[in-house]
Design a protein around this motif. Structure first.
Motif, PDB file in Angstrom:
ATOM      1  N   ILE A  89       0.838  -1.195   0.000  1.00 24.75           N
ATOM      2  CA  ILE A  89       0.000   0.000   0.000  1.00 24.75           C
ATOM      3  C   ILE A  89       0.881   1.255   0.000  1.00 24.75           C
ATOM      4  N   SER A  90       0.741   2.056  -1.041  1.00 27.31           N
ATOM      5  CA  SER A  90       1.545   3.281  -1.142  1.00 27.31           C
ATOM      6  C   SER A  90       0.794   4.498  -0.625  1.00 27.31           C
ATOM      7  N   THR A  91      -0.547   4.448  -0.693  1.00 28.81           N
ATOM      8  CA  THR A  91      -1.357   5.568  -0.204  1.00 28.81           C
ATOM      9  C   THR A  91      -2.594   5.046   0.515  1.00 28.81           C
ATOM     10  N   PHE A  92      -2.943   5.727   1.598  1.00 31.27           N
ATOM     11  CA  PHE A  92      -4.133   5.393   2.367  1.00 31.27           C
ATOM     12  C   PHE A  92      -5.164   6.492   2.184  1.00 31.27           C
ATOM     13  N   VAL A  93      -6.440   6.120   2.270  1.00 30.79           N
ATOM     14  CA  VAL A  93      -7.534   7.084   2.255  1.00 30.79           C
ATOM     15  C   VAL A  93      -8.112   7.154   3.663  1.00 30.79           C
ATOM     16  N   LEU A  94      -8.112   8.350   4.247  1.00 33.10           N
ATOM     17  CA  LEU A  94      -8.662   8.577   5.569  1.00 33.10           C
ATOM     18  C   LEU A  94      -9.988   9.313   5.455  1.00 33.10           C
ATOM     19  N   THR A  95     -10.989   8.858   6.204  1.00 37.32           N
ATOM     20  CA  THR A  95     -12.270   9.549   6.296  1.00 37.32           C
ATOM     21  C   THR A  95     -12.401  10.123   7.697  1.00 37.32           C
ATOM     22  N   ASN A  96     -12.814  11.385   7.804  1.00 33.80           N
ATOM     23  CA  ASN A  96     -12.944  12.002   9.129  1.00 33.80           C
ATOM     24  C   ASN A  96     -14.396  12.005   9.580  1.00 33.80           C
ATOM     25  N   ARG A  97     -14.659  12.642  10.700  1.00 32.50           N
ATOM     26  CA  ARG A  97     -15.993  12.615  11.301  1.00 32.50           C
ATOM     27  C   ARG A  97     -17.045  13.337  10.470  1.00 32.50           C
ATOM     28  N   ARG A  98     -16.618  14.218   9.584  1.00 38.35           N
ATOM     29  CA  ARG A  98     -17.558  14.927   8.711  1.00 38.35           C
ATOM     30  C   ARG A  98     -17.769  14.197   7.387  1.00 38.35           C
ATOM     31  N   GLY A  99     -17.161  13.031   7.234  1.00 39.10           N
ATOM     32  CA  GLY A  99     -17.306  12.281   5.997  1.00 39.10           C
ATOM     33  C   GLY A  99     -16.376  12.737   4.897  1.00 39.10           C
ATOM     34  N   GLU A 100     -15.460  13.659   5.197  1.00 41.28           N
ATOM     35  CA  GLU A 100     -14.492  14.149   4.220  1.00 41.28           C
ATOM     36  C   GLU A 100     -13.307  13.186   4.157  1.00 41.28           C
ATOM     37  N   THR A 101     -12.652  13.124   3.028  1.00 38.98           N
ATOM     38  CA  THR A 101     -11.553  12.191   2.834  1.00 38.98           C
ATOM     39  C   THR A 101     -10.276  12.899   2.425  1.00 38.98           C
ATOM     40  N   LYS A 102      -9.166  12.269   2.708  1.00 39.40           N
ATOM     41  CA  LYS A 102      -7.881  12.766   2.220  1.00 39.40           C
ATOM     42  C   LYS A 102      -6.944  11.581   2.035  1.00 39.40           C
ATOM     43  N   VAL A 103      -5.903  11.800   1.249  1.00 38.15           N
ATOM     44  CA  VAL A 103      -4.917  10.768   0.949  1.00 38.15           C
ATOM     45  C   VAL A 103      -3.666  11.023   1.777  1.00 38.15           C
ATOM     46  N   VAL A 104      -3.159   9.963   2.399  1.00 36.28           N
ATOM     47  CA  VAL A 104      -1.899  10.032   3.131  1.00 36.28           C
ATOM     48  C   VAL A 104      -0.961   8.994   2.530  1.00 36.28           C
ATOM     49  N   ARG A 105       0.216   9.419   2.127  1.00 42.99           N
ATOM     50  CA  ARG A 105       1.180   8.506   1.517  1.00 42.99           C
ATOM     51  C   ARG A 105       1.962   7.765   2.596  1.00 42.99           C
ATOM     52  N   SER A 106       2.202   6.482   2.380  1.00 43.27           N
ATOM     53  CA  SER A 106       2.996   5.711   3.338  1.00 43.27           C
ATOM     54  C   SER A 106       4.444   6.175   3.347  1.00 43.27           C
ATOM     55  N   ALA A 107       4.881   6.854   2.281  1.00 42.33           N
ATOM     56  CA  ALA A 107       6.254   7.346   2.215  1.00 42.33           C
ATOM     57  C   ALA A 107       6.446   8.648   2.986  1.00 42.33           C
ATOM     58  N   ASP A 108       5.344   9.243   3.471  1.00 41.91           N
ATOM     59  CA  ASP A 108       5.463  10.458   4.268  1.00 41.91           C
ATOM     60  C   ASP A 108       6.186  10.160   5.572  1.00 41.91           C
ATOM     61  N   ASP A 109       6.668  11.215   6.208  1.00 41.67           N
ATOM     62  CA  ASP A 109       7.330  11.070   7.497  1.00 41.67           C
ATOM     63  C   ASP A 109       6.429  10.286   8.452  1.00 41.67           C
ATOM     64  N   GLY A 110       7.015   9.329   9.166  1.00 45.17           N
ATOM     65  CA  GLY A 110       6.242   8.449  10.035  1.00 45.17           C
ATOM     66  C   GLY A 110       5.422   9.188  11.065  1.00 45.17           C
ATOM     67  N   LEU A 111       5.952  10.266  11.633  1.00 41.58           N
ATOM     68  CA  LEU A 111       5.230  11.037  12.624  1.00 41.58           C
ATOM     69  C   LEU A 111       3.994  11.680  12.026  1.00 41.58           C
ATOM     70  N   GLN A 112       4.137  12.221  10.812  1.00 41.30           N
ATOM     71  CA  GLN A 112       3.009  12.846  10.138  1.00 41.30           C
ATOM     72  C   GLN A 112       1.934  11.821   9.828  1.00 41.30           C
ATOM     73  N   LEU A 113       2.335  10.663   9.334  1.00 41.44           N
ATOM     74  CA  LEU A 113       1.388   9.616   8.991  1.00 41.44           C
ATOM     75  C   LEU A 113       0.651   9.134  10.230  1.00 41.44           C
ATOM     76  N   ALA A 114       1.381   8.847  11.297  1.00 41.95           N
ATOM     77  CA  ALA A 114       0.755   8.338  12.513  1.00 41.95           C
ATOM     78  C   ALA A 114      -0.158   9.374  13.150  1.00 41.95           C
ATOM     79  N   SER A 115       0.246  10.639  13.115  1.00 41.27           N
ATOM     80  CA  SER A 115      -0.575  11.697  13.678  1.00 41.27           C
ATOM     81  C   SER A 115      -1.898  11.806  12.933  1.00 41.27           C
TER      82      SER A 115
END
Length: 225
Positions: A89-115
């Motif tokens: 998996i190179s990119t994840f899709v996150l859905t928030n409480r408002r139903g909005e989505t964004k893409v987070v890359r697994s190659a991003d800094d680990g702290l940013q991804l985990a946060s």
């Protein structure tokens, strides 16, 4: 910190976020802390954008087999989800409480991804190359056991666990990925996650009334044991 999904085994405690990363062989696990500070910091300043999740059919490449046990010893139902991709998996899709989505890359800094995973996600999914995706309810004081057959050899398993909520706005508390070229085991509960490539975890051999599911990705079928 580098790539969270590096093949280098390491263990780092990030005191500023309350998140524990553990990498053992080809297994990766990230767990969200469940203290009161997390719930008060549930919204991120990062903007979300609408997008669609795409899926692909399973390939004819060589495959492996895995077992997964989800145990819920709590008094509250849990929502478990599982996704299988045909390549890492190179990119994840996150859905928030408002139903909005964004893409987070697994190659991003680990702290940013985990946060992002820790503070924003009510749902976490692979963005592409999905060959199987399904959600299950794990009732209070019950277990679900899965046998996954035909996982693509270069594929990756993504699993999440969170308290079940009627309005679907509860944040994901536990998530992780698994990719092994041989057989693998995963034991998952609200309090603990263990995984192993090539060896067995004893808890998965317990019965104790667990509901069993066999998922054969080669035939795109799923059945209760």
């Amino acid at each position: 910190m580098g790539d969270l999904f590096s093949h280098v085994s390491r263990r780092s405690v990030l005191a500023t976020t309350g998140v524990l990363f553990a990498g053992i062989g080809a297994s990766r696990v990230a767990k969200r802390a469940t203290n009161s500070e997390d719930s008060s910091n549930s919204e991120s300043s990062v903007s979300f954008a609408s997008l669609s999740n795409s899926a692909s059919s399973t390939s004819s490449e060589s495959s492996t087999e895995g077992r997964l046990l989800v145990e819920n010893p709590t008094n509250r139902s849990q929502r478990f989800s599982i996704s299988v991709s045909k390549r890492p998996i190179s990119t994840f899709v996150l859905t928030n409480r408002r139903g909005e989505t964004k893409v987070v890359r697994s190659a991003d800094d680990g702290l940013q991804l985990a946060s992002a995973m820790r503070t924003e996600a009510t749902k976490i999914e692979p963005k592409t190359d999905v060959v199987f995706e399904r959600g299950y309810t794990v009732e209070a004081h019950s277990m679900l056991r899965f046998r996954l057959r035909g996982v693509p050899e270069r594929g990756q398993l993504l699993y999440t666990l969170k308290p079940k909520s009627a309005d679907q706005t509860t944040l994901v508390e536990t998530w992780g990925t698994m990719d092994c070229s041989s057989q693998f085991d995963v034991y998952l509960s609200p309090n603990e996650t263990r995984s192993s490539c090539g060896s067995r975890i004893s808890e998965l051999d317990r019965h104790d009334g667990a509901t069993e599911h066999t998922i054969d990705l080669r035939t795109d079928s799923s059945s209760n044991g």
